[in-house]
Design an enzyme around this catalytic site. Structure first.
Site, PDB file in Angstrom:
ATOM      1  N   TYR A   6      -2.298 -10.783   1.753  1.00 22.03           N
ATOM      2  CA  TYR A   6      -2.630  -9.841   2.748  1.00 22.03           C
ATOM      3  C   TYR A   6      -3.924 -10.828   3.109  1.00 22.03           C
ATOM      4  O   TYR A   6      -4.182 -10.402   4.248  1.00 22.03           O
ATOM      5  CB  TYR A   6      -3.485  -8.563   1.682  1.00 22.03           C
ATOM      6  CG  TYR A   6      -2.339  -7.058   1.410  1.00 22.03           C
ATOM      7  CD1 TYR A   6      -2.568  -6.698   2.878  1.00 22.03           C
ATOM      8  CD2 TYR A   6      -1.763  -7.502   0.919  1.00 22.03           C
ATOM      9  CE1 TYR A   6      -1.278  -4.950   2.553  1.00 22.03           C
ATOM     10  CE2 TYR A   6      -1.240  -6.461   0.107  1.00 22.03           C
ATOM     11  CZ  TYR A   6      -0.463  -5.695   1.666  1.00 22.03           C
ATOM     12  OH  TYR A   6       0.298  -4.180   1.040  1.00 22.03           O
ATOM     13  N   GLU A  34      -0.025  -0.692  -4.984  1.00 22.62           N
ATOM     14  CA  GLU A  34       1.122  -1.837  -5.507  1.00 22.62           C
ATOM     15  C   GLU A  34       0.805  -2.436  -6.513  1.00 22.62           C
ATOM     16  O   GLU A  34       1.756  -2.157  -7.755  1.00 22.62           O
ATOM     17  CB  GLU A  34       0.813  -2.587  -4.457  1.00 22.62           C
ATOM     18  CG  GLU A  34       2.189  -2.192  -2.945  1.00 22.62           C
ATOM     19  CD  GLU A  34       1.187  -2.743  -1.827  1.00 22.62           C
ATOM     20  OE1 GLU A  34       0.906  -4.125  -1.989  1.00 22.62           O
ATOM     21  OE2 GLU A  34       1.433  -2.542  -0.386  1.00 22.62           O
TER      22      GLU A  34
END
Length: 398
Positions: A98, A140
């Protein structure tokens, strides 16, 4: 929740960012893949990049998330982002990635919007990004924990122990762990990622629904071949059809996916089209194996009976349930399907549907839009209509 400082800035700039978001995401992917070509080669779906669907999905997710932060500031984003989180988990996405996305995305925003990106605007949209990214990272992390694996460590080796031609362009593969252990448990409706090495050295990943009920020592996937093997859309399916034989070993992930049957005895609508029948088969198999008596309406649309993968199996599973019925639509019904409706609009709204049903949809987007629209007009609440998307989620937040 957006901070008091950022909320008015995001609200004021959302029209400008929204108008340019398609250009921003297209430039973002170019920058990302220029810096990290291995991501396009071994992680991102090259077909979805080639046809533009992945940039559209990213653009839609950012705009939808920003809108949610403004319109529903007290809502948790987990439900909205669940489908994306499951897709990410099935690719083995890690939290560090990310940061890479953030760097190239904000470089693209600055390039496209130029002087409009003041420090104040940059801080506000940086906050939007990290609210979304951290929410995904949290979901996640929970998915990895539930699967019993470390972050991103989702891959295992599965041996092909069976192969069966279902239709001209659909083949099923039975998979068993290469170490001899039973296949891990999954929930009916979930999918796995399959990774293959292609002739150019790329290791591309595609997701395939598990097409048989859980509780067996093996898994089954059913793969529809995309006939243009030269186009990235058909790379993995064509490779599997051409090369995967009993005795071969494939890289396969743990199961993920949030299109799963709820507990209880409420009525269900299972609507599919084409290869979208695969998660429905798993659900029907589970209902049959557990002796479920809940009311089930099964709807399937296809080009013809010969193109309907697992046609006889689906009919047998429906027949095994005490309160289930099957309705078929074929573009070309022919003599093999006198009970099916002929070509034309799939009109689920005209069916006699029980009150309080929960609907599960899987198939091409036009089909799902039609069925979802029919159900909404019938008064089925949006939160009771669930769907699975093969490919980027162009419906995020809807």
């Amino acid at each position: 929740m957006l901070s008091e400082q950022s909320a008015p800035v995001v609200r004021a700039t959302l029209p400008v960012v929204g108008a340019a978001i398609g250009e921003i995401t297209e430039l973002f992917y170019r920058k990302l893949f220029d810096a990290h070509p291995e991501l396009l080669r071994d992680l991102f779906n090259r077909g979805n990049q080639a046809n533009g669907e992945q940039p559209k999905a990213l653009a839609g997710s950012i705009a939808a998330f920003a809108g949610m932060l403004l319109d529903r500031p007290d809502s948790r984003p987990d439900a909205m982002l669940a489908r994306t989180a499951h897709k990410h988990a099935s690719l083995g996405i890690t939290s560090d990635q990310y940061k890479t996305v953030h760097r190239h995305l904000f470089a693209a925003i600055a390039d496209v919007l130029g002087d409009a990106v003041t420090p104040e605007v940059a801080r506000a949209w940086d906050e939007v990004y990290w609210l979304m990214a951290n929410a995904l990272i949290a979901v996640e992390a929970r998915l990895y924990q539930e699967a019993g694996v470390a972050e991103g460590e989702v891959w295992g080796r599965m041996e092909v122990v069976g192969r069966h031609r279902e239709t001209e362009d659909a083949t099923s593969f039975v998979l068993r762990p290469a170490d001899g252990r039973p296949a891990r448990a999954f929930r009916p409706g979930q999918y796995v990622g399959v990774r293959v090495e292609l002739p150019d050295g790329a290791r591309q990943i595609r997701q395939y629904s598990l097409s048989a009920a859980p509780g067996r020592s093996d898994w089954r996937i059913t793969v529809k071949r995309v006939h243009d093997a030269a186009h990235p859309d058909g790379e993995v399916s064509s490779w599997l059809h051409a090369h995967a034989r009993p005795g071969d070993v494939l890289d396969v992930t743990a199961p993920f996916g949030d299109l799963v049957l709820p507990e209880g005895d409420g009525p269900l609508l299972l609507a599919s089209a084409g290869i979208g029948v695969t998660p429905v088969l798993s659900m029907l198999g589970h209902l049959s194996a557990t002796g479920s008596a809940r009311p089930v309406t099964v709807v399937h649309a296809d080009r013809s009976p010969d193109r309907h993968a697992h046609r006889d199996e689906q009919a047998a599973l429906v027949a095994s349930l005490p309160d289930a019925r099957l309705r078929l639509w074929y573009e070309e019904p022919g003599e093999r399907a006198p009970e099916a409706s002929a070509a034309g609009r799939v009109d689920v709204g005209a069916l006699d549907l029980p009150a309080g049903l929960t609907a599960y949809l899987c198939g091409p987007l036009p089909f799902m839009r039609t069925v979802r629209g029919d159900l909404l007009r019938r008064g089925v609440p949006a939160e009771r209509i669930h769907y699975e998307v093969f490919g980027p989620d162009l419906w995020l937040g809807r």
